[in-house]
Write a protein that holds these residues in place. Structure first.
Motif, mmCIF file in Angstrom:
data_model
loop_
_atom_site.group_PDB
_atom_site.id
_atom_site.type_symbol
_atom_site.label_atom_id
_atom_site.label_comp_id
_atom_site.label_asym_id
_atom_site.label_seq_id
_atom_site.Cartn_x
_atom_site.Cartn_y
_atom_site.Cartn_z
ATOM 1 N N HIS A 11 0.806 -1.223 0.000
ATOM 2 C CA HIS A 11 0.000 0.000 0.000
ATOM 3 C C HIS A 11 0.839 1.273 0.000
ATOM 4 N N ASP A 14 3.018 1.959 3.208
ATOM 5 C CA ASP A 14 3.848 0.866 3.738
ATOM 6 C C ASP A 14 5.338 1.190 3.605
ATOM 7 N N TYR A 131 0.747 -7.692 10.044
ATOM 8 C CA TYR A 131 -0.455 -7.728 10.902
ATOM 9 C C TYR A 131 -1.624 -8.423 10.191
HETATM 10 ZN ZN LIG Z 1 -0.252 -1.885 4.041
#
Ligand SMILES: [Zn+2]
Length: 284
Positions: A11, A14, A131
């Motif tokens: 993303h 990130d 995560y």
């Molecule tokens: Zn991400």
């Protein structure tokens, strides 16, 4: 040998919230740093005050990403997929979502980057995605497959100038020592560490690795401000507010926590192995 590093991440943000300190340091030290972002971030939640950005989130996040990468000092590449959202997000059903993409085709896009840029070092998410974000996990799968396929002349023969085998593959990962401190502090404050984050969907008790599983620690104390400034560009994602590290005084973050940490996947490293430079020992 011109040092070249390619980070393939899911993303917009990130690159900054993740290994941004290491990326900024390598760029400042003259390494050719390339940052490939797989999705548009359109399924991300928005920070308070950014509600009006909801409908045009992909556009907003593309601008934030460009500004952040310019600060880090890398070259930006986008793979052009739609963001899938976190576990159980309806965005996961979207046919254009990254996790629903044709895997062979997605691998081919990363093979092209590897064959064109010819990096010695490739970085991506670990198999938990940090995560458990589905896009991170899919990005990991695609990048690991591409790392091997890029060197194989029988795979994707039409893609890129010539096969290329990067020498090292690293996964972003962090030790659970800090996470355990955060869990302890959250419990002290009467907060539930299993329902953390802006969407209350992150279980802090499952995050991080035992420190012996972390092989590389990149000191970015000198680039702390650069990572912070790049993160702050992702304002729609609450960039610059410190995230879970906001619990701790700035001096602790700056002098004690200014390390980006990685697992060395290829060549594999044993538990307890330690290195401080992703390029150490590579031929000049
Ligand atoms: Zn991400």
């Amino acid at each position: 040998m011109k040092k070249c590093l390619l980070a393939v991440l899911a993303h917009p943000d990130d690159e900054s919230f993740g290994p941004g300190g290491a990326l900024a340091r390598y760029a400042a030290e003259g390494v050719d740093v390339h940052i490939a972002i797989a999705t548009d971030g359109a399924a991300g939640s928005v920070a308070e005050g950014y509600e009006e950005a909801r409908g045009k989130l992909a556009e907003v996040r593309a601008r934030e990403l460009q500004a952040a990468v310019a600060i880090l000092g890398g070259t930006l590449h986008t793979l052009g997929y739609r963001d899938s959202g976190y576990i159980n997000d309806p965005a996961n059903q979207h046919p254009d979502a990254f996790i629903n993409a044709n895997e062979e085709e997605a691998i081919g896009r990363v093979v092209r980057l590897i064959r064109e840029l010819r990096p010695q070092v490739v970085i991506t998410h670990d198999e938990t995605g940090g995560y458990f974000h589905p896009d991170h996990i899919f990005c990991h799968k695609v990048t690991v497959a591409a790392f091997h396929a890029a060197a194989d002349p029988t795979q994707y023969p039409e893609v890129g100038p010539a096969p290329h085998q990067p020498q090292r593959l690293y996964y972003t990962a962090f030790p659970n020592t800090f996470v355990r401190l955060v869990v302890w502090m959250m419990r002290l404050r009467g907060q539930d560490p299993t329902r953390a984050g802006r969407n209350k969907d992150i279980d802090f008790t499952r995050l991080g690795l035992p420190p012996r599983k972390i092989h590389a620690r990149i000191d970015y104390r000198r680039y702390w401000e650069v990572k912070r400034a790049a993160s702050a560009q992702h304002a729609s994602q609450g960039g610059g507010t410190g995230g879970s590290r906001g619990f701790l005084p700035v001096w602790v973050q700056r002098y004690v926590l200014a390390y980006d940490t990685f697992i060395r996947a290829i060549p594999p490293a044993p538990d307890g192995y330690r290195e401080t430079d992703l390029f150490a020992g590579l031929a000049d």
